[in-house]
Design a protein around this motif. Sequence first.
Motif, PDB file in Angstrom:
ATOM      1  N   LEU A 176      25.411 -15.658 -31.665  1.00 34.98           N
ATOM      2  CA  LEU A 176      23.839 -15.850 -31.690  1.00 34.98           C
ATOM      3  C   LEU A 176      23.167 -14.909 -32.486  1.00 34.98           C
ATOM      4  O   LEU A 176      22.394 -15.133 -33.357  1.00 34.98           O
ATOM      5  N   GLU A 177      23.908 -13.529 -32.117  1.00 37.29           N
ATOM      6  CA  GLU A 177      23.004 -12.698 -33.097  1.00 37.29           C
ATOM      7  C   GLU A 177      23.429 -12.901 -34.374  1.00 37.29           C
ATOM      8  O   GLU A 177      22.738 -11.848 -35.363  1.00 37.29           O
ATOM      9  N   ASP A 178      24.459 -13.485 -34.958  1.00 37.95           N
ATOM     10  CA  ASP A 178      24.923 -13.536 -36.377  1.00 37.95           C
ATOM     11  C   ASP A 178      24.018 -14.319 -37.149  1.00 37.95           C
ATOM     12  O   ASP A 178      24.239 -14.292 -38.286  1.00 37.95           O
ATOM     13  N   ILE A 179      23.310 -15.379 -36.526  1.00 36.64           N
ATOM     14  CA  ILE A 179      22.453 -16.332 -37.105  1.00 36.64           C
ATOM     15  C   ILE A 179      21.089 -15.684 -37.638  1.00 36.64           C
ATOM     16  O   ILE A 179      20.454 -15.011 -36.709  1.00 36.64           O
ATOM     17  N   PRO A 180      20.659 -15.700 -38.702  1.00 32.93           N
ATOM     18  CA  PRO A 180      19.832 -15.012 -39.212  1.00 32.93           C
ATOM     19  C   PRO A 180      18.264 -15.488 -39.034  1.00 32.93           C
ATOM     20  O   PRO A 180      17.457 -14.683 -38.789  1.00 32.93           O
ATOM     21  N   GLU A 181      18.315 -16.740 -38.957  1.00 35.12           N
ATOM     22  CA  GLU A 181      16.963 -17.202 -38.444  1.00 35.12           C
ATOM     23  C   GLU A 181      16.377 -16.876 -36.998  1.00 35.12           C
ATOM     24  O   GLU A 181      17.117 -16.818 -36.216  1.00 35.12           O
ATOM     25  N   ALA A 182      15.123 -16.720 -37.000  1.00 37.37           N
ATOM     26  CA  ALA A 182      14.817 -16.577 -35.684  1.00 37.37           C
ATOM     27  C   ALA A 182      14.581 -17.787 -34.988  1.00 37.37           C
ATOM     28  O   ALA A 182      14.605 -17.519 -33.455  1.00 37.37           O
ATOM     29  N   VAL A 183      14.217 -18.900 -35.384  1.00 35.28           N
ATOM     30  CA  VAL A 183      13.937 -20.284 -34.977  1.00 35.28           C
ATOM     31  C   VAL A 183      15.124 -21.370 -35.082  1.00 35.28           C
ATOM     32  O   VAL A 183      15.411 -21.464 -36.333  1.00 35.28           O
ATOM     33  N   PHE A 184      16.126 -21.654 -34.328  1.00 38.29           N
ATOM     34  CA  PHE A 184      17.405 -22.513 -34.614  1.00 38.29           C
ATOM     35  C   PHE A 184      17.642 -23.095 -33.395  1.00 38.29           C
ATOM     36  O   PHE A 184      17.305 -22.726 -32.088  1.00 38.29           O
ATOM     37  N   SER A 185      18.344 -24.176 -33.521  1.00 38.95           N
ATOM     38  CA  SER A 185      18.936 -25.082 -32.510  1.00 38.95           C
ATOM     39  C   SER A 185      20.141 -24.497 -31.907  1.00 38.95           C
ATOM     40  O   SER A 185      20.916 -23.984 -32.820  1.00 38.95           O
TER      41      SER A 185
END
Length: 229
Positions: A176-185
């Motif tokens: 999850l830490e690899d996803i750059p957005e703060a808000v995501f599903s």
Amino acid sequence: MCPAPDALMLFAAGFGTRMGALTATRPKPLIKVAGRALIDHALTLAEAAAVVRIVANTHYLADQIAAHLAGRGVRISAEPERILETGGGLRAARPLLGAGPVFTLNTDAVWTGPNVLKTLRAAWCAPMGALLALVPPDRALGHTGPGDFTLGPDGRITRGPGYVYSGAQIVDPAGLEDIPEAVFSLNRHWDRLISEGRAFGVIHPGGWCDVGRPESIPLAETMLRAADG
């Protein structure tokens, strides 16, 4: 033998806009079904499954949820500025949940039959990155549509009509830490796990009702009465 998760994330931050006037002054997790708040139905499952650590995220009317949960051993992962959605919310709560895979439960559904958390725990094992509790569309009360996932003979899931996600799962948050957005599903995380062949499903054999709209409340109450009778 695969270690079983001992932490649970309750998703409780949403606005509950589909509930209309019912959520004008109270958050959706506190709407009563069969005389009990929705979040209490989820907590009953967690307590019966002997989950050690429970975390709930909050945003809309957060003080009401915090007051309702006070003294019950549930830690709060507050999202005061904005709702982080399921993926962002789970990532933000990881320091409270501890390391390793976790259960997650939506707080706008009710289950009957075998404890869905125990079913997930019994089926969980490596190399799973996620294990979703599924129900067939004809047993998905309060839900419309052909389903979310196809379940293969080896238990792996792919996108497509077939089974409905019930809002209960075990998921490994690693990545999850690899996803750059703060808000995501969490759909973002699931899609990656599906591509890696590490997303699985297990069928919940009992009843399930999505309590996302006012008209679903009597459906859920009828289902619960039938299970008790």
